[in-house]
Design a protein around this motif. Structure first.
Motif, mmCIF file in Angstrom:
data_model
loop_
_atom_site.group_PDB
_atom_site.id
_atom_site.type_symbol
_atom_site.label_atom_id
_atom_site.label_comp_id
_atom_site.label_asym_id
_atom_site.label_seq_id
_atom_site.Cartn_x
_atom_site.Cartn_y
_atom_site.Cartn_z
ATOM 1 N N VAL A 8 0.827 -1.204 0.000
ATOM 2 C CA VAL A 8 0.000 0.000 0.000
ATOM 3 C C VAL A 8 0.864 1.258 0.000
ATOM 4 N N ALA A 9 0.645 2.089 -0.996
ATOM 5 C CA ALA A 9 1.276 3.405 -1.061
ATOM 6 C C ALA A 9 0.184 4.473 -0.954
ATOM 7 N N HIS A 10 0.600 5.715 -0.804
ATOM 8 C CA HIS A 10 -0.365 6.797 -0.643
ATOM 9 C C HIS A 10 -1.186 7.015 -1.907
ATOM 10 N N GLY A 11 -0.505 7.066 -3.039
ATOM 11 C CA GLY A 11 -1.166 7.449 -4.284
ATOM 12 C C GLY A 11 -0.851 8.896 -4.595
ATOM 13 N N SER A 12 -0.807 9.213 -5.885
ATOM 14 C CA SER A 12 -0.414 10.548 -6.307
ATOM 15 C C SER A 12 -1.244 10.994 -7.497
ATOM 16 N N ARG A 13 -1.409 12.302 -7.630
ATOM 17 C CA ARG A 13 -2.039 12.839 -8.843
ATOM 18 C C ARG A 13 -1.105 12.666 -10.039
ATOM 19 N N ARG A 14 0.170 12.519 -9.741
ATOM 20 C CA ARG A 14 1.193 12.326 -10.781
ATOM 21 C C ARG A 14 1.270 10.833 -11.104
#
Length: 121
Positions: A8-14
């Motif tokens: 699990v990672a945070h996630g990014s708009r990029r």
């Protein structure tokens, strides 16, 4: 019993950042030596799949034991509260499966030598 690992990672708009996580997870899968039948990435927000969706997916593939590994450096709100809440959402959808929340990446003793190696390079 088939085992799965959900990183699990945070996630990014990029999107390139999200793809970087997916590539890391693919390399982790290769180096896991068959410890897990399925290894996949999931994201807390801003990217897919969500944590519950990824957990449900590996269960539907046959996993009876799922390890959730937070790819986070500190035990902030996301690690302490948000990720466990997302795991609970998956358990509502697929009750009875064993889900283990592993320690977050920053808590590993391997972090100190890693940081020193990075600083020296």
């Amino acid at each position: 019993m088939m085992k799965a690992l959900v990183v699990v990672a945070h996630g990014s708009r990029r999107e390139a950042s999200n793809e970087e996580v997916r590539e890391l997870v693919a390399r982790l899968d290769e180096s896991a030596g068959g410890s897990f039948a399925v290894v996949c990435a999931a994201f807390l927000e801003l990217a897919e799949p969500s944590i519950p969706d990824a957990i449900v997916d590996v269960i539907d593939q046959g996993a009876g034991h799922v390890t959730v590994l937070p790819y986070f450096l500190s035990a902030g709100r996301h690690v302490a509260t948000d990720i466990p809440a997302e795991i609970d959402k998956a358990l509502v959808r697929r009750p009875g499966v064993e889900i283990h929340l592993a320690g977050y990446a920053g808590s590993s003793k391997a972090m100190l030598p890693l940081l020193l190696n990075l600083a020296k390079s």
